[in-house]
Design a protein around this motif. Structure first.
Motif, PDB file in Angstrom:
ATOM      1  N   GLN A 153      10.598  13.720  -6.901  1.00 41.06           N
ATOM      2  CA  GLN A 153      10.297  13.532  -8.426  1.00 41.06           C
ATOM      3  C   GLN A 153       9.002  13.273  -8.535  1.00 41.06           C
ATOM      4  N   GLY A 154       8.174  12.428  -7.916  1.00 44.72           N
ATOM      5  CA  GLY A 154       6.784  12.153  -8.135  1.00 44.72           C
ATOM      6  C   GLY A 154       5.969  13.417  -7.870  1.00 44.72           C
ATOM      7  N   LEU A 155       6.130  14.045  -6.690  1.00 40.92           N
ATOM      8  CA  LEU A 155       5.386  15.424  -6.317  1.00 40.92           C
ATOM      9  C   LEU A 155       5.848  16.423  -7.324  1.00 40.92           C
ATOM     10  N   GLU A 156       6.995  16.600  -7.950  1.00 41.82           N
ATOM     11  CA  GLU A 156       7.224  17.515  -8.914  1.00 41.82           C
ATOM     12  C   GLU A 156       6.395  17.246 -10.204  1.00 41.82           C
ATOM     13  N   ALA A 157       6.447  15.911 -10.593  1.00 45.20           N
ATOM     14  CA  ALA A 157       5.474  15.622 -11.778  1.00 45.20           C
ATOM     15  C   ALA A 157       4.175  15.993 -11.580  1.00 45.20           C
ATOM     16  N   ALA A 158       3.521  15.562 -10.335  1.00 49.07           N
ATOM     17  CA  ALA A 158       2.266  16.004 -10.161  1.00 49.07           C
ATOM     18  C   ALA A 158       2.017  17.647 -10.165  1.00 49.07           C
ATOM     19  N   ARG A 207       2.718   7.043   7.487  1.00 51.78           N
ATOM     20  CA  ARG A 207       3.540   7.204   6.430  1.00 51.78           C
ATOM     21  C   ARG A 207       2.909   6.873   5.076  1.00 51.78           C
ATOM     22  N   ASN A 208       1.888   5.650   5.187  1.00 53.64           N
ATOM     23  CA  ASN A 208       1.157   5.566   3.870  1.00 53.64           C
ATOM     24  C   ASN A 208       0.217   6.311   3.828  1.00 53.64           C
ATOM     25  N   ILE A 209      -0.544   6.877   4.750  1.00 56.92           N
ATOM     26  CA  ILE A 209      -1.640   7.948   4.466  1.00 56.92           C
ATOM     27  C   ILE A 209      -1.010   9.259   4.010  1.00 56.92           C
ATOM     28  N   CYS A 210       0.249   9.416   4.348  1.00 57.98           N
ATOM     29  CA  CYS A 210       1.028  10.697   3.993  1.00 57.98           C
ATOM     30  C   CYS A 210       1.325  10.607   2.475  1.00 57.98           C
ATOM     31  N   SER A 211       1.704   9.303   2.219  1.00 53.05           N
ATOM     32  CA  SER A 211       2.063   9.087   0.650  1.00 53.05           C
ATOM     33  C   SER A 211       0.925   9.056  -0.337  1.00 53.05           C
ATOM     34  N   HIS A 212      -0.321   8.557   0.344  1.00 55.10           N
ATOM     35  CA  HIS A 212      -1.385   8.608  -0.533  1.00 55.10           C
ATOM     36  C   HIS A 212      -2.033   9.902  -0.569  1.00 55.10           C
ATOM     37  N   MET A 213      -1.736  10.822   0.414  1.00 53.91           N
ATOM     38  CA  MET A 213      -2.264  12.075   0.446  1.00 53.91           C
ATOM     39  C   MET A 213      -1.451  12.930  -0.607  1.00 53.91           C
ATOM     40  N   ALA A 214      -0.109  12.761  -0.813  1.00 49.62           N
ATOM     41  CA  ALA A 214       0.682  13.324  -1.611  1.00 49.62           C
ATOM     42  C   ALA A 214       0.213  13.227  -3.378  1.00 49.62           C
ATOM     43  N   LEU A 215      -0.526  12.042  -3.642  1.00 48.43           N
ATOM     44  CA  LEU A 215      -0.888  11.956  -4.939  1.00 48.43           C
ATOM     45  C   LEU A 215      -2.227  12.183  -5.036  1.00 48.43           C
ATOM     46  N   GLN A 216      -2.961  12.851  -4.216  1.00 44.64           N
ATOM     47  CA  GLN A 216      -4.402  13.361  -4.273  1.00 44.64           C
ATOM     48  C   GLN A 216      -4.082  14.727  -4.672  1.00 44.64           C
ATOM     49  N   LEU A 217      -3.173  15.620  -3.955  1.00 47.56           N
ATOM     50  CA  LEU A 217      -2.911  16.971  -4.020  1.00 47.56           C
ATOM     51  C   LEU A 217      -3.927  17.926  -3.560  1.00 47.56           C
ATOM     52  N   GLU A 218      -5.263  17.695  -3.794  1.00 48.56           N
ATOM     53  CA  GLU A 218      -6.311  18.482  -3.295  1.00 48.56           C
ATOM     54  C   GLU A 218      -7.638  17.676  -3.572  1.00 48.56           C
ATOM     55  N   GLY A 219      -8.933  18.457  -3.068  1.00 47.40           N
ATOM     56  CA  GLY A 219     -10.055  17.683  -3.424  1.00 47.40           C
ATOM     57  C   GLY A 219     -10.534  16.941  -1.939  1.00 47.40           C
ATOM     58  N   ASP A 252      -7.806  12.270   3.687  1.00 44.71           N
ATOM     59  CA  ASP A 252      -6.635  11.682   4.001  1.00 44.71           C
ATOM     60  C   ASP A 252      -5.939  12.715   5.279  1.00 44.71           C
ATOM     61  N   LEU A 253      -5.975  13.869   4.970  1.00 47.87           N
ATOM     62  CA  LEU A 253      -5.347  14.823   5.876  1.00 47.87           C
ATOM     63  C   LEU A 253      -5.935  14.654   7.200  1.00 47.87           C
ATOM     64  N   HIS A 254      -7.352  14.575   7.352  1.00 48.43           N
ATOM     65  CA  HIS A 254      -8.074  14.087   8.767  1.00 48.43           C
ATOM     66  C   HIS A 254      -7.347  12.850   9.084  1.00 48.43           C
ATOM     67  N   ALA A 255      -7.350  11.913   8.295  1.00 44.58           N
ATOM     68  CA  ALA A 255      -6.837  10.411   8.751  1.00 44.58           C
ATOM     69  C   ALA A 255      -5.445  10.558   9.321  1.00 44.58           C
ATOM     70  N   ALA A 256      -4.315  11.759   8.617  1.00 44.52           N
ATOM     71  CA  ALA A 256      -3.282  11.677   9.287  1.00 44.52           C
ATOM     72  C   ALA A 256      -3.276  12.488  10.451  1.00 44.52           C
ATOM     73  N   HIS A 257      -4.064  13.411  10.722  1.00 47.64           N
ATOM     74  CA  HIS A 257      -4.148  14.155  12.084  1.00 47.64           C
ATOM     75  C   HIS A 257      -4.509  13.074  12.975  1.00 47.64           C
ATOM     76  N   GLN A 258      -5.498  12.359  12.773  1.00 49.04           N
ATOM     77  CA  GLN A 258      -5.969  11.386  14.033  1.00 49.04           C
ATOM     78  C   GLN A 258      -4.870  10.420  14.046  1.00 49.04           C
ATOM     79  N   CYS A 259      -4.313   9.752  13.205  1.00 45.77           N
ATOM     80  CA  CYS A 259      -3.296   8.882  13.191  1.00 45.77           C
ATOM     81  C   CYS A 259      -1.886   9.326  14.162  1.00 45.77           C
ATOM     82  N   LEU A 260      -1.785  10.520  13.794  1.00 41.84           N
ATOM     83  CA  LEU A 260      -0.605  11.208  14.557  1.00 41.84           C
ATOM     84  C   LEU A 260      -0.817  11.428  15.985  1.00 41.84           C
TER      85      LEU A 260
END
Length: 229
Positions: free
Chosen positions: A63-68, A167-179, A185-193
């Motif tokens: 629902q959160g992503l759909e609203a965004a 998990r927290n990085i991915c959740s925060h990334m979902a709120l940004q959408l782009e930019g 966040d995407l680079h941080a998720a890559h490194q964390c994984l």
């Protein structure tokens, strides 16, 4: 069963992250398709891979992503209406120019070719997100099929905080959408994984069994899809 709790908890965090990443990836696929086909609907995109998760948490996340998404669609629609108005004004100017052949005609923006393609940066971001989705899915599969049985037999160190951070990085990334923040966040998720996979491989290195060697080989294969940056 109790001996497997640390790995189960870590795996659960990674599954939540994977579900978020899959929703983001599906959204980007929908946006790419809409750029080529204006009447394309998001639900025409292929559904995300199943992670075996269910319940209110995933419902709220969706629902959160759909609203965004709805907010962005509204902004894009307003932009299209503004562009349409500009085009109509230019067409009117062109008609006036025809009645005055001696005057130079304004340049018709519709003659500039098809819609602007994605930039190299956008292509790179989408490619990285796709790799992270694939690698996270592979990691969850390896943990479920190979590491859980080994962990029950001989527990090895599990760095839970890395999975929580992922998990927290991915959740925060979902709120940004782009930019820029999304890219960070995407680079941080890559490194964390990468860190999660590397630490798991290191934890297994002390066991000489062939089964552990197979598990480490599977983890190394995941790392090959996540090159150093």
């Amino acid at each position: 069963m109790a001996r497997s709790v640390p790995l189960f908890v870590s795996l659960n965090h990674q599954q939540v992250a994977l579900q978020t990443l899959q929703l983001l990836h599906q959204q980007q696929q929908g946006e790419d398709a809409r750029a080529c086909h204006p009447h394309y609907k998001l639900d025409q995109a292929s559904p995300p891979l199943s992670t075996g998760m269910s319940g209110p948490a995933l419902h709220d996340m969706g629902q959160g992503l759909e609203a965004a998404r709805s907010s962005r669609v509204q902004e894009q629609e307003e932009g299209r209406r503004a562009a349409s108005k500009t085009s109509e004004e230019e067409e009117e100017c062109g008609s006036q120019a025809l009645s005055n052949p001696g005057e130079p005609r304004p340049k018709d923006s519709r003659q500039q070719g098809p819609a602007r393609p994605r930039t190299l940066t956008q292509i790179a971001v989408h490619s990285m997100l796709s790799r992270i989705v694939d690698s996270t899915s592979q990691l969850v599969s390896v943990e479920q099929t190979l590491l859980l049985p080994l962990f029950k037999e001989h527990p090895f160190p599990i760095h839970l905080k890395d999975s929580v951070e992922f998990r927290n990085i991915c959740s925060h990334m979902a709120l940004q959408l782009e930019g820029q923040q999304f890219d960070r966040d995407l680079h941080a998720a890559h490194q964390c994984l990468r860190t999660i996979v590397e630490k798991l491989s290191h934890s297994l290195a002390v066991f000489p069994s062939d089964l552990y060697a197979i598990a480490r080989a599977s983890l190394r294969q995941i790392l090959q899809n996540l090159p150093e940056m």
